[in-house]
Scaffold this active site. Sequence first.
Site, PDB file in Angstrom:
ATOM      1  N   THR B 149       1.359  -7.237  -3.620  1.00  0.00           N
ATOM      2  CA  THR B 149       1.431  -6.357  -2.436  1.00  0.00           C
ATOM      3  C   THR B 149       2.830  -6.533  -1.840  1.00  0.00           C
ATOM      4  OG1 THR B 149       0.396  -8.059  -1.057  1.00  0.00           O
ATOM      5  CG2 THR B 149      -1.036  -6.364  -1.949  1.00  0.00           C
ATOM      6  N   LYS B 176      -1.171 -13.639  -6.706  1.00  0.00           N
ATOM      7  CA  LYS B 176      -0.371 -12.892  -5.736  1.00  0.00           C
ATOM      8  C   LYS B 176      -0.588 -13.536  -4.373  1.00  0.00           C
ATOM      9  CE  LYS B 176      -1.333 -10.154  -2.973  1.00  0.00           C
ATOM     10  NZ  LYS B 176      -1.797  -9.956  -1.546  1.00  0.00           N
ATOM     11  N   THR B 187      -4.717 -14.024   2.420  1.00  0.00           N
ATOM     12  CA  THR B 187      -4.580 -13.060   1.321  1.00  0.00           C
ATOM     13  C   THR B 187      -3.800 -13.532   0.135  1.00  0.00           C
ATOM     14  OG1 THR B 187      -4.962 -11.123   2.590  1.00  0.00           O
ATOM     15  CG2 THR B 187      -3.990 -10.741   0.481  1.00  0.00           C
ATOM     16  N   GLU B 266       6.578 -14.002   3.349  1.00  0.00           N
ATOM     17  CA  GLU B 266       7.301 -12.757   3.602  1.00  0.00           C
ATOM     18  C   GLU B 266       8.662 -13.005   4.256  1.00  0.00           C
ATOM     19  OE1 GLU B 266       4.043 -11.055   5.653  1.00  0.00           O
ATOM     20  OE2 GLU B 266       3.261 -10.065   3.867  1.00  0.00           O
ATOM     21  N   ASN B 390       5.971  -6.832   8.385  1.00  0.00           N
ATOM     22  CA  ASN B 390       4.661  -6.739   8.998  1.00  0.00           C
ATOM     23  C   ASN B 390       4.541  -5.716  10.108  1.00  0.00           C
ATOM     24  OD1 ASN B 390       2.808  -8.601   7.631  1.00  0.00           O
ATOM     25  ND2 ASN B 390       4.519  -9.996   8.013  1.00  0.00           N
ATOM     26  N   SER B 395       2.113   1.414   6.140  1.00  0.00           N
ATOM     27  CA  SER B 395       2.744   2.630   5.616  1.00  0.00           C
ATOM     28  C   SER B 395       3.382   2.374   4.268  1.00  0.00           C
ATOM     29  CB  SER B 395       3.775   3.132   6.612  1.00  0.00           C
ATOM     30  OG  SER B 395       4.633   2.094   6.998  1.00  0.00           O
TER      31      SER B 395
END
Lengths: 395, 395
Positions: B149, B176, B187, B266, B390, B395
């Site tokens: 992702t 992932k 996640t 991230e 984030n 989108s």
Amino acid sequence: MFTILPIQGYIDQIDGFFCDGIHAGLKPNGNNDLGFIYTNEPCNVAAIFTENRFQAAPLKHFLSHKEEFKTNFVLINSKNANALTGKKGVEDINTLFSSLDFKEKLVNPLMSSTGVIGNRLPLEKLIAGANSFDLSAKSGENLSKAIMTTDAYPKTSLYEVKLEDGKSFKIGAVAKGAGMINPNLATMLCFICTDAAVPYSDMKEALNINKETTFNAISVDGDTSTNDTVMVLANGKSKAYDKDAFIEALRVVMHEMAMLMVADGEGAKKVAAFEVRNAATKEDAIKAAKALSNSLLVKTALFGEDPNFGRIASTIGASQIACDDEKLVISYNDIVVFDKGEICFDKETEEKASKVLKQNSYKIICDIGLGNCSFVAYGCDLGYKYVEINADYRS
Amino acid sequence: MFTILPIQGYIDQIDGFFCDGIHAGLKPNGNNDLGFIYTNEPCNVAAIFTENRFQAAPLKHFLSHKEEFKTNFVLINSKNANALTGKKGVEDINTLFSSLDFKEKLVNPLMSSTGVIGNRLPLEKLIAGANSFDLSAKSGENLSKAIMTTDAYPKTSLYEVKLEDGKSFKIGAVAKGAGMINPNLATMLCFICTDAAVPYSDMKEALNINKETTFNAISVDGDTSTNDTVMVLANGKSKAYDKDAFIEALRVVMHEMAMLMVADGEGAKKVAAFEVRNAATKEDAIKAAKALSNSLLVKTALFGEDPNFGRIASTIGASQIACDDEKLVISYNDIVVFDKGEICFDKETEEKASKVLKQNSYKIICDIGLGNCSFVAYGCDLGYKYVEINADYRS
């Protein structure tokens, strides 16, 4: 009945309170960094402190007094927290007070500090600065600036409370806090002054009653500091008092200060009220509401003005409270986006929810549907500015 | 003795395992978004899942099987988490499997999903995509990309375990995860495949033993997702097995995957090991280490390469563990900056500590000095990129 009316001005408008703020050489940019509150008659004083296990030296110094005592002087500096400074940190405070030219005037002087953790106080600068004070000054404005660290603006409030018997008292506050503020009080200082004739035990009780729904309900980033302090000083000069009115007036002041802090979360532009309704227990309601106000993924979604209700639900689930997606209802103000297992998120609803998030403040309501316990926590968005401020706060 | 040697390649190198990844139309940029693992003989399967109370539909679907069962197919999609989709989410999975052209070949097919929460699965796209699969494909690379992702890079590993009796088995993983990863699994999806002849009960035991020091010790932002899954598939083809070797090999694979995830937090550029030593209890050591790896103020200081040990100490104090600043020692690798109440932070030490923080990975050691319990948690820095990713992930 009593009335609580906001009035213009600073705490210096309260009878018998004097205050000022100066630049003592701690902030490199020349801004105010040292201030005081002085009262010509000793005050009852009550305080609540951080839950951080490493209490800063000023807190240890305060707590070295007996349970109930009076004071007439609080010295407050920014830029240095006097935290993690061991026994020397407390010794420094005593050295400082015994070096002041006006030490004979002081009754149990107190200190409060905010800033970087892990540096000894710059005593020479502080002593020279304090010796330049004019104890008859009335400048709440200068004081409010002296206690700021990463705050974008000073935080003050002032109210007049009129009692049924015709008497009245004033109550006001000066505070600092932005960032590091979390559900259990964190780097925030709040000094509340009043001329109400309030007994010590009522001050303590009122502080404890009101903290849960005010300072303990706000969150900027989930960290708790070593220095947080909410202090109430009451000189009794008005000779007016009513317990219910005092508790309520204190709540108004504490709530206002808490909201000013959350709105000033480092870099924040939005204030969100996270209202958790109908949880199975009060503990669950508090846990879920605070989890929402602390979640980075929720905060960044608010920054992006994105009605990402999946993150809201996920955060509630992650908070480990009793919950069931077949009973959960999520709404942004009055726009329902998830209703008991059903996703209600068509184009039109999404647009309406997005509109809510474009506002400066709004409610996010999560009805858990398992009981009748509720709690509201307050939080803000988190954007680039937060990172910018905190990546180099020391410098 | 056994040996565990890394080998080149993907899980497709393990005897009897087939896999591939394709673009099924979920990711607008045309990247892979649907993949599978297929084995020509049914596998023992064991899994651990998120602690989030709202488990996603694929997890509910898995748990609807009896405790011990075999499977030969796992379908994995990104971009849609199939979470918060109620009973319909589970029905969608069953509809999907019963619509596949090759459904006769499948034994208890499983599904795993990651992506946005609160949207129904796009069944048509998924069915069309899956029907284009070649079940004899051997492309771990395609699969590793299909499950990404916000990951910056695919995450895989492969080892050969040689046993004392001359036999050997392979074990490898594809995973992932970046962001939302927290101490209690979030996640992240991790699929571990092996041809070891491991019984179900040992798989389950080994997963539970190893999770505490691997996936449960990493943190990117403190949030837990609805979908986290670590799944082990064992087809027994090698006929080789040794319990100690298997537990250790699984630990190696899980640790490597966990480290790849935290390094891919991230926007993260640094990996920090937060080692809490000599805490009074194991619980305290875990609590303090995880608090450090989760603290926004610590993370932003790491991003700023700022040896702000005050924030380290403050976070330990805020974690509510038993601690005493007169016993605490803090160091960056071997550079001691705080030693039992004494600040050791002269210009030279500060420069040395800053140098440590300029590296890509390092240890921050907090010796609590009150007992003999230790724990290491792993975290990363937090910078502008995290906010960017984030603020508009949907989108």
